[in-house]
Design a protein around this motif. Sequence first.
Motif, PDB file in Angstrom:
ATOM      1  N   SER A   1      12.848   3.900   2.055  1.00 16.92           N
ATOM      2  CA  SER A   1      12.632   4.470   3.391  1.00 16.92           C
ATOM      3  C   SER A   1      11.270   4.050   3.933  1.00 16.92           C
ATOM      4  O   SER A   1      11.132   3.678   5.106  1.00 16.92           O
ATOM      5  CB  SER A   1      12.737   5.991   3.338  1.00 16.92           C
ATOM      6  N   GLY A   2      10.238   4.088   3.053  1.00 17.88           N
ATOM      7  CA  GLY A   2       8.913   3.651   3.475  1.00 17.88           C
ATOM      8  C   GLY A   2       8.862   2.161   3.762  1.00 17.88           C
ATOM      9  O   GLY A   2       8.238   1.726   4.735  1.00 17.88           O
ATOM     10  N   VAL A   3       9.522   1.359   2.916  1.00 18.06           N
ATOM     11  CA  VAL A   3       9.544  -0.088   3.117  1.00 18.06           C
ATOM     12  C   VAL A   3      10.204  -0.430   4.448  1.00 18.06           C
ATOM     13  O   VAL A   3       9.693  -1.229   5.249  1.00 18.06           O
ATOM     14  CB  VAL A   3      10.284  -0.772   1.953  1.00 18.06           C
ATOM     15  N   LEU A   4      11.359   0.199   4.703  1.00 17.35           N
ATOM     16  CA  LEU A   4      12.069  -0.077   5.950  1.00 17.35           C
ATOM     17  C   LEU A   4      11.304   0.428   7.161  1.00 17.35           C
ATOM     18  O   LEU A   4      11.344  -0.181   8.229  1.00 17.35           O
ATOM     19  CB  LEU A   4      13.467   0.545   5.887  1.00 17.35           C
ATOM     20  N   SER A   5      10.590   1.552   6.992  1.00 18.98           N
ATOM     21  CA  SER A   5       9.814   2.065   8.131  1.00 18.98           C
ATOM     22  C   SER A   5       8.675   1.115   8.468  1.00 18.98           C
ATOM     23  O   SER A   5       8.394   0.855   9.649  1.00 18.98           O
ATOM     24  CB  SER A   5       9.287   3.466   7.825  1.00 18.98           C
ATOM     25  N   MET A   6       7.977   0.588   7.435  1.00 21.55           N
ATOM     26  CA  MET A   6       6.911  -0.388   7.701  1.00 21.55           C
ATOM     27  C   MET A   6       7.471  -1.629   8.380  1.00 21.55           C
ATOM     28  O   MET A   6       6.886  -2.154   9.341  1.00 21.55           O
ATOM     29  CB  MET A   6       6.226  -0.795   6.389  1.00 21.55           C
TER      30      MET A   6
ATOM     31  N   LEU B   1       0.822  -1.210   0.000  1.00 25.24           N
ATOM     32  CA  LEU B   1       0.000   0.000   0.000  1.00 25.24           C
ATOM     33  C   LEU B   1       0.854   1.258   0.000  1.00 25.24           C
ATOM     34  O   LEU B   1       0.521   2.242  -0.653  1.00 25.24           O
ATOM     35  CB  LEU B   1      -0.919  -0.006   1.221  1.00 25.24           C
ATOM     36  N   GLN B   2       1.955   1.223   0.749  1.00 27.88           N
ATOM     37  CA  GLN B   2       2.850   2.384   0.775  1.00 27.88           C
ATOM     38  C   GLN B   2       3.382   2.669  -0.623  1.00 27.88           C
ATOM     39  O   GLN B   2       3.404   3.828  -1.081  1.00 27.88           O
ATOM     40  CB  GLN B   2       4.012   2.111   1.731  1.00 27.88           C
ATOM     41  N   MET B   3       3.797   1.635  -1.332  1.00 24.11           N
ATOM     42  CA  MET B   3       4.285   1.818  -2.698  1.00 24.11           C
ATOM     43  C   MET B   3       3.179   2.329  -3.613  1.00 24.11           C
ATOM     44  O   MET B   3       3.400   3.226  -4.436  1.00 24.11           O
ATOM     45  CB  MET B   3       4.848   0.497  -3.228  1.00 24.11           C
ATOM     46  N   LEU B   4       1.966   1.773  -3.464  1.00 22.36           N
ATOM     47  CA  LEU B   4       0.861   2.185  -4.332  1.00 22.36           C
ATOM     48  C   LEU B   4       0.477   3.634  -4.082  1.00 22.36           C
ATOM     49  O   LEU B   4       0.285   4.410  -5.023  1.00 22.36           O
ATOM     50  CB  LEU B   4      -0.336   1.252  -4.104  1.00 22.36           C
ATOM     51  N   PHE B   5       0.361   4.018  -2.815  1.00 23.01           N
ATOM     52  CA  PHE B   5       0.011   5.400  -2.504  1.00 23.01           C
ATOM     53  C   PHE B   5       1.087   6.362  -2.999  1.00 23.01           C
ATOM     54  O   PHE B   5       0.771   7.412  -3.571  1.00 23.01           O
ATOM     55  CB  PHE B   5      -0.187   5.564  -0.997  1.00 23.01           C
TER      56      PHE B   5
END
Length: 784
Positions: A748-753, A442-446
């Motif tokens: 950064s988003g992937v690692l944060s999730m 979802l982070q990637m899609l958004f």
Amino acid sequence: MRSAVFRQWYRDLAMGVRFAFTGGREGWVRAALTAVGVGLGVALLLLTAAVPNALSTRGAREEARQDRGIGYLEDNIRSKPTDRSLLVADTDTEYRHREIRGRLLEPEGEHAPPPPGLDEFPAPGEMIVSPALAELLKSDAGKLLRDRLPYETAGTIGEAGLIGSGELAYYAGAEGLAQRIDGSVVARIDRFGATEQPADEEMDPILLLLVLVVFVVLLMPVAVFIAAAVRFGGERRDRRLAALRLVGSDGRMTRRIAAGEALAGAVLGLVFGTGFFLLGRQIAGSVEVFDVSVFPSYLDPSPGLALLVAFAVPAAAVLVTLFALRGVVIEPLGVVRTARPARRRLWWRLLLPLGGLALLYPMVGQGSENGEFNEYLVTGGVVLLLVGVTALLPWVVEAFVARLGSGPLSWQLAVRRLQLSSGPAARMVNGIAVAVAGAIALQMLFDGVEGRFTQSTGKDTARTQLELSMPDDLPVSAVSQELKRAKGAEAAAALSDAELSATAKDPEEWVRVTVGDCAALRELAKISSCRDGDVFTLGASEDPVTAKLMTAGNTLYFDASYSGDERGAEIAWKLPDALRKVSARADTLRPGTGGLLATPSALPAKAEDQLSTTVYVRADPRVPDALDEVRNAAVAIDPLIRTWEWESTTRADEFTDIRTGLLVGASAVLVLIGASLLVSQLEQLRERRKLLSALVAFGTRRRTLGLSVLWQTAVPITLGLALAMTVGVTLGAVLLRMTNVEVSVGWSGVLSMTGIGAGVVVLVTALSMPPLMRMMRPEGLRTE
């Protein structure tokens, strides 16, 4: 024959239910843990089932209090007082980036209807506020806001007049609004409520895709946790079933009895879940998450969805139990699971994610131009990919721990435990792995589609932070000077606008004039020299009509008249003989501005009354709460001054609403993940209580056992998060290709999730340490 089979199933299931509640303390503890685990999932499912009703109720409340209608501009300027009419002024504002809904009310007739949530109108100088605003005004944080709302609080707005328990809103009494009806801020109405239903607009297919994926991603961890909860105490249960084999039951009967035990725990979980839901519903009324709040009455699941949950959870418990026992041989003298299990097969586990990719592949490159995405293919594909995580993780854990070697004693204890029984450890991690995989996708899609729903405003927030719209009856010069002296304002530029026509009656050609002092005009154009009385032309060569009207010595008119309409002011203005051409600044305060630029003294008498004025304020960074200080100064001048804080970009409301809903739902799922992990960890420790006590009795240090438990958690979690990253990035890439967006991974988003998931596990492990220490006492060897 069928009736006999049915009776046999009924008797076996009933026996399992009795075992669940009559098996002594062990049976009750296991049933309670299962009920808590299932109940947490059921509570979140009921909360999800209540979302449609909550949204419709919020929408109905918003429509019921509407004080605007179609044709508002003309209808209100020409309207006359009646027995039911009232005047309402829009005084919405912001306080520390929180929106406040404000209205000034003045009833004109004896039967004027008060807005929803009010029994009577507030008197002039009084206001009726929402409970959240009343609390804010009483607190120290509301000091500045109290200065902005100089009214005496006379009551609180009822639930019918608010869209959420945390909404900030007020209604204040006023006088003299009839003279200020302008078609934009002050209106005359005779009822509240939307006059017409808004036309249904088709949602962008990409937004529909986002909604589908959000629901699947948020609900999948819930289903995984419920499936794991019904398997609590599996090893002890299997030993009891072996005793049943010893007294004569066959294999099928023992499995049906086990299903009955699971059914009892699931039904008890429904009861617990209902209690958790009712408790959470009350708590939701006092909590605001990401500026979204609801009243407890909003969270009312539809009967159909509630019944679906009530039937689906017990049925899933039975099916999961039967599926789990498919590879377990229960014999009268024991359970074959205690021997070295057969290696798990990989081929069928790969079929799940591959099947999910196969369902999603036909929609790759579709974007939003080729119609809506097939909701069944999207749901099925995402579900299969996420279920693939739960299928692959046990195999990954087993394959990895089989290759682990020697190390410290705590490491050896943990590795041996995982080698003998990696299934429970993998089940505990499954939920967090599914949640992280879905969150990454979802982070990637958004991130990928955000640019599609985000537009640049062209506003330079470094030069101006606040825009103030002045009522037409305010003197521009006086207001401008007061705002320039306001606390929190470093600089202020007042710019006024009007339309000039070529003829005094029935004009067909117009040009815009922008009026301001030299400093204000320099915010728009490059002006070398300027003094009061000068007039400039901006962009004259771009439009032949504008160039013709902006000729030196030409006569133009303010407020021309139209046939069949009321007579206008028809103020004539002869342009000066000297008009200087200027060019727009690259960082102009108003992109796209063109026409005439004039200083105040260049205008004819009475022309100021025809101007619409906006003041732009640059806040002083040295002043705390500078923007709110300026808002306070503006309200002190006139409560009808409207203010807007500048933003460099704007996002589509639907996109923002979906993202907010995701954040709220993710917060609820995160709480569920933490609570369910803690229950699962405690259940596993309870199963090993006697073993831990025996090891301590033989001289094993508690520190060694504590570290072994940490290793038993750390190894599956690390593998689960690695697998979640792989599946999440894959799913995110496929979804981006479906929306016809270039694939890019925001690491950064992937690692944060991933870090959030790991943080939840660390917290749960820390909370499980005190119970672990208690279970290591010699009393743990005691048995009933």
